[in-house]
Design a protein around this motif. Structure first.
Motif, short mmCIF file in Angstrom:
data_model
loop_
_atom_site.label_atom_id
_atom_site.label_comp_id
_atom_site.label_asym_id
_atom_site.label_seq_id
_atom_site.Cartn_x
_atom_site.Cartn_y
_atom_site.Cartn_z
N ARG A 27 44.61 52.22 30.18
CA ARG A 27 43.64 51.19 30.55
C ARG A 27 44.24 49.80 30.34
NH1 ARG A 27 39.38 50.64 33.82
NH2 ARG A 27 37.80 49.33 32.93
N SER A 28 44.91 49.61 29.21
CA SER A 28 45.53 48.31 28.93
C SER A 28 46.63 48.01 29.94
CB SER A 28 46.12 48.29 27.52
OG SER A 28 45.11 48.53 26.58
N LEU A 29 47.40 49.02 30.31
CA LEU A 29 48.47 48.82 31.29
C LEU A 29 47.89 48.45 32.66
CD1 LEU A 29 51.51 48.99 31.81
CD2 LEU A 29 51.18 51.39 32.41
N ALA A 30 46.84 49.14 33.08
CA ALA A 30 46.23 48.83 34.38
C ALA A 30 45.63 47.42 34.38
CB ALA A 30 45.14 49.86 34.70
N ILE A 31 44.96 47.05 33.29
CA ILE A 31 44.36 45.72 33.22
C ILE A 31 45.45 44.64 33.20
CG2 ILE A 31 43.06 44.18 31.69
CD1 ILE A 31 41.29 46.59 31.02
N SER A 32 46.52 44.86 32.44
CA SER A 32 47.57 43.84 32.37
C SER A 32 48.34 43.72 33.68
CB SER A 32 48.51 44.14 31.20
OG SER A 32 49.17 45.37 31.41
N LEU A 33 48.60 44.82 34.36
CA LEU A 33 49.27 44.73 35.66
C LEU A 33 48.40 44.00 36.67
CD1 LEU A 33 50.92 48.25 36.04
CD2 LEU A 33 52.05 46.06 35.58
N PHE A 34 47.11 44.32 36.69
CA PHE A 34 46.20 43.65 37.61
C PHE A 34 46.11 42.16 37.29
CE2 PHE A 34 41.97 42.27 38.98
CZ PHE A 34 41.98 42.68 40.30
N ALA A 35 46.04 41.82 36.02
CA ALA A 35 45.93 40.41 35.62
C ALA A 35 47.23 39.64 35.90
CB ALA A 35 45.58 40.31 34.15
N SER A 36 48.36 40.33 35.90
CA SER A 36 49.62 39.63 36.16
C SER A 36 49.71 39.12 37.59
CB SER A 36 50.81 40.56 35.87
OG SER A 36 50.90 41.57 36.85
N GLU A 37 49.03 39.76 38.51
CA GLU A 37 49.09 39.33 39.92
C GLU A 37 47.84 38.59 40.36
OE1 GLU A 37 51.59 39.42 42.15
OE2 GLU A 37 52.79 40.07 40.45
N TYR A 38 46.69 38.95 39.80
CA TYR A 38 45.44 38.38 40.29
C TYR A 38 44.80 37.38 39.33
CZ TYR A 38 45.60 41.70 44.08
OH TYR A 38 45.98 42.39 45.19
N GLY A 39 45.37 37.21 38.15
CA GLY A 39 44.90 36.18 37.23
C GLY A 39 43.45 36.34 36.81
N TYR A 40 42.66 35.35 37.16
CA TYR A 40 41.28 35.30 36.68
C TYR A 40 40.35 36.30 37.35
CZ TYR A 40 42.65 31.13 34.22
OH TYR A 40 43.27 30.26 33.37
N TYR A 41 40.80 37.00 38.38
CA TYR A 41 39.97 38.03 39.00
C TYR A 41 39.73 39.21 38.06
CZ TYR A 41 40.34 35.62 43.44
OH TYR A 41 40.26 34.69 44.43
N ILE A 42 40.53 39.29 37.02
CA ILE A 42 40.31 40.35 36.04
C ILE A 42 38.96 40.20 35.36
CG2 ILE A 42 41.44 39.20 34.10
CD1 ILE A 42 41.65 42.90 34.95
N PHE A 43 38.49 38.97 35.25
CA PHE A 43 37.18 38.75 34.62
C PHE A 43 36.05 39.28 35.50
CE2 PHE A 43 39.75 35.37 32.58
CZ PHE A 43 39.70 35.90 31.30
N ILE A 44 36.24 39.27 36.81
CA ILE A 44 35.24 39.85 37.71
C ILE A 44 35.20 41.36 37.51
CG2 ILE A 44 34.64 40.24 40.13
CD1 ILE A 44 35.88 37.47 40.70
N MET A 45 36.38 41.99 37.45
CA MET A 45 36.43 43.44 37.20
C MET A 45 35.81 43.78 35.85
SD MET A 45 37.83 45.18 39.70
CE MET A 45 38.52 46.64 38.99
N ALA A 46 36.13 42.99 34.84
CA ALA A 46 35.59 43.24 33.51
C ALA A 46 34.07 43.06 33.48
CB ALA A 46 36.26 42.33 32.48
N ALA A 47 33.58 42.04 34.16
CA ALA A 47 32.13 41.79 34.19
C ALA A 47 31.40 42.91 34.92
CB ALA A 47 31.84 40.44 34.84
#
Length: 145
Positions: A27-47
């Motif tokens: 889970r941490s790896l998927a979140i960090s890879l996604f955040a490395s390319e999409y930046g703040y969009y990770i907060f949308i996924m998290a929300a």
């Protein structure tokens, strides 16, 4: 009659620990890879994940705290502390971002666990798939220069 539950062996505990470590790492790896390319969009996924988990915990009616307290300022005033339940649900929904944190052990726990792992698997596949489509490999291959 209550069904008697057997104790888990040490091998069973070891498998559970390894499973949880694998879930947290993936889970941490998927979140960090996604955040490395999409930046703040990770907060949308998290929300979105947080809202789904919060709704799910709310629908479970998992009342961990059913205690009453006495307000000493007003004699005989007894209230139900429902706010404690909501606070625990808010916290458990945040924990469910990385690992399964169940609040009750009701009859539908197998359905809950299965649905949770399917949801997390789909989210991980989606995040890694979006990362894979967006990442530029030629920038990271230093030996091609």
């Amino acid at each position: 009659n209550r069904v008697r539950k057997t104790r888990l062996s040490w091998n069973g505990y070891l498998l559970i620990i390894l499973w949880q470590i694998g879930m947290i790492v993936s889970r941490s790896l998927a979140i960090s890879l996604f955040a490395s390319e999409y930046g703040y969009y990770i907060f949308i996924m998290a929300a979105l994940h947080y809202c789904v988990m919060l709704y799910w915990l709310y629908r479970q009616d998992a009342y961990l705290i059913k205690r009453e307290y006495t307000d000493y300022k007003i004699p005989g005033n007894r209230k139900n502390r429902c706010c404690d339940n909501y606070g625990i649900e808010f916290l458990a929904a945040a924990f469910n971002m990385f690992f399964l944190f169940k609040l009750n052990s009701g009859g539908d726990s197998i359905l809950y666990v299965t649905a949770y792992y399917i949801l997390v698997f789909i989210e991980n596949i989606l995040m890694i798939g979006l990362w894979y489509v967006h990442v530029d490999y030629t920038l990271q291959l230093w030996y091609l220069e």
